[in-house]
Design an enzyme around this catalytic site. Structure first.
Site, mmCIF file in Angstrom:
data_model
loop_
_atom_site.group_PDB
_atom_site.id
_atom_site.type_symbol
_atom_site.label_atom_id
_atom_site.label_comp_id
_atom_site.label_asym_id
_atom_site.label_seq_id
_atom_site.Cartn_x
_atom_site.Cartn_y
_atom_site.Cartn_z
ATOM 1 N N ASP A 1 16.942 77.241 6.053
ATOM 2 C CA ASP A 1 18.327 77.648 5.810
ATOM 3 C C ASP A 1 19.258 76.643 6.482
ATOM 4 O O ASP A 1 18.853 75.905 7.373
ATOM 5 C CB ASP A 1 18.593 79.050 6.384
ATOM 6 N N SER A 2 20.511 76.669 6.053
ATOM 7 C CA SER A 2 21.505 75.791 6.666
ATOM 8 C C SER A 2 21.822 76.234 8.100
ATOM 9 O O SER A 2 22.431 75.474 8.843
ATOM 10 C CB SER A 2 22.785 75.819 5.841
ATOM 11 N N GLY B 1 27.964 74.533 2.444
ATOM 12 C CA GLY B 1 28.835 74.891 1.323
ATOM 13 C C GLY B 1 29.795 73.812 0.845
ATOM 14 O O GLY B 1 29.901 73.543 -0.348
ATOM 15 N N CYS C 1 18.604 79.754 1.575
ATOM 16 C CA CYS C 1 20.000 79.312 1.591
ATOM 17 C C CYS C 1 20.425 79.174 0.134
ATOM 18 O O CYS C 1 19.763 78.473 -0.645
ATOM 19 C CB CYS C 1 20.089 77.972 2.310
ATOM 20 N N GLU D 1 28.352 81.956 11.797
ATOM 21 C CA GLU D 1 27.653 81.009 12.684
ATOM 22 C C GLU D 1 28.206 81.078 14.112
ATOM 23 O O GLU D 1 27.504 80.794 15.061
ATOM 24 C CB GLU D 1 27.744 79.579 12.131
ATOM 25 N N CYS E 1 25.104 84.439 -0.540
ATOM 26 C CA CYS E 1 24.930 83.585 0.638
ATOM 27 C C CYS E 1 24.203 84.439 1.656
ATOM 28 O O CYS E 1 24.602 85.587 1.911
ATOM 29 C CB CYS E 1 26.291 83.147 1.181
ATOM 30 N N HIS F 1 24.141 84.328 4.734
ATOM 31 C CA HIS F 1 24.922 84.670 5.929
ATOM 32 C C HIS F 1 25.676 85.998 5.753
ATOM 33 O O HIS F 1 25.976 86.682 6.722
ATOM 34 C CB HIS F 1 25.962 83.581 6.228
#
Lengths: 271, 271
Positions: free
Chosen positions: A9-10, A42, A72, A151, A184, A186
């Site tokens: 994942d990012s 993104g 991701c 994040e 997403c 997240h």
């Protein structure tokens, strides 16, 4: 087949997928890489996302993995086909499982999708949805502020509510949708706020659960489920700062304290 | 890839899977065979179930299919491995999708399974569940009267309630389970009565929905989703009496009247 499942994942978003994999496939060992240092993906170009993704993949391939989960959405949108073509292990992305779950959930055929700039730009969700069902109406919206928020570990409170409200305003005006895809990984971390803003009449689809379920199906289909009954130890890597990554891991896994004990978190240099 | 998906069942139970396939994969054409003449399969020997299943499969292979869904738990229990080994198209059974959904749903790790004599005898569900999760407790019960009831079209009322109550009595005494797998595709047709008897605190898992979802995943994984946007016409065959088969098809598809229009039902001699 005792090799690990690789998850990339990012940043920390893929941890929601990892958590579901651990819940639904408790015998399987995970190797996770979160590219926190270069997150968010993104706003980046397709070329850059591809390069970063391959760097994570090569890092995991060296450690031997039996399957790769691209946890991701941006990386899935830009690199899934290429990865599936070049790797000789099964590769699963998060977009198709989410699209399938949304088609399963919607009653009025109006589906909303929120994601990063890159994911929305790629049109990967409309493509996946219309590939399966021609009569789906899609309302897509980029939410560029959500990933930086998550994040940083700001998962609730006034700031979160304000940013989510303002961002989703254009989608709220169109009140036809009965299903919203969190495009997403997240976003499940701020799901409660998203639900509060978009309204209880909308079913929210998190691709994390769906992706874990399909991973289970693909492992079984390829006959590479782990047969070993010992509790696996998982190795999670971040390219960024350890402290925030650990804090968010603990928050995601808080409902299963025993799981936290089986996760070792380390720093990784992947470039 | 415009070839049809083949669906086989001992009778009308697989129609619940067909209905879900049509809902979740509206572009895909189905070829269905229900071996109503020789239903139920549950009390038959493994050898006999295998022979009947292969007869249905060969009937469909001659008409060209791109994937096979074994929509009968008894046939899945006894022939899935053999079919997967011998056919060069993807073959999906109903047992593993149901097992995965149950693991996803249970909170206390106590899962009940009801099915035909054959399915319960085969221990296919305990095997599938424990393959994925070592700490699942399983309570399995054969319900030999349910299939004949459904095949006669007796889907509700006093008789149904009485038979379901008496049959599930031993399972009700063990009130630990929080999840119950309908390990027979006929059972979703009497799901309301089963729920009433077993209690609202138990989540009922119908493998029909799950199997359709995994079929979608496998089609996409193999890149054989149908790209054609025309409404497909489906061909359903029964080896038995047309009238009851038509009546039950209509009852299952009643929520989607337009779907009924796309189904052609014919008699088939498969031996």
């Amino acid at each position: 087949m005792n090799q690990a499942i690789g998850v990339i994942d990012s940043g920390v978003g893929g941890l929601t997928v990892a958590h579901e994999l651990m819940r639904q496939l408790p015998k399987e060992k995970l190797l996770y890489v979160g590219d926190t240092l270069r997150c968010p993906y993104g706003p980046r170009s397709e070329q850059e996302v591809k390069r970063f993704t391959w760097e994570m993949v090569n890092f995991l391939l060296e450690k031997k993995i039996k399957m790769l989960v691209v946890a991701c959405n941006t990386a899935t949108a830009f690199t899934l086909n290429e990865l599936q073509e070049h790797l000789d292990i099964p590769v699963i992305g998060v977009i198709n499982p989410g699209a399938r779950a949304a088609i399963n959930a919607t009653k009025n055929m109006h589906i909303g999708v929120i994601g990063t700039d890159g994911t929305i730009r790629s049109k990967a969700y409309p493509e996946a949805l219309l590939n399966i069902h021609s009569e789906i109406h899609i309302n897509a919206l980029a939410c560029p502020l959500f990933v930086p928020l998550v994040e940083k570990g700001i998962l609730q409170g006034e700031t979160t509510l304000q940013i989510v409200s303002e961002t989703l305003e254009p989608m709220k005006k169109n009140n036809h949708i009965d299903t919203l895809i969190l495009g997403c990984t997240h976003y499940p971390l701020i799901k409660d706020t998203i639900q509060q803003v978009i309204g209880d009449h909308v079913s929210i689809i998190s691709s994390s659960e769906e992706t874990a379920r399909e991973s289970s199906a693909i492992l079984e289909y390829h006959e590479i489920l782990c047969k070993d009954d010992r509790i696996p130890y998982h190795q999670f890597y971040t390219t960024g700062e350890l402290a925030t990554f650990k804090k968010i891991t603990q928050r995601i896994f808080q409902s299963s304290e025993d799981k936290v004990q089986t996760v070792v978190i380390e720093h990784a240099t992947i470039t």
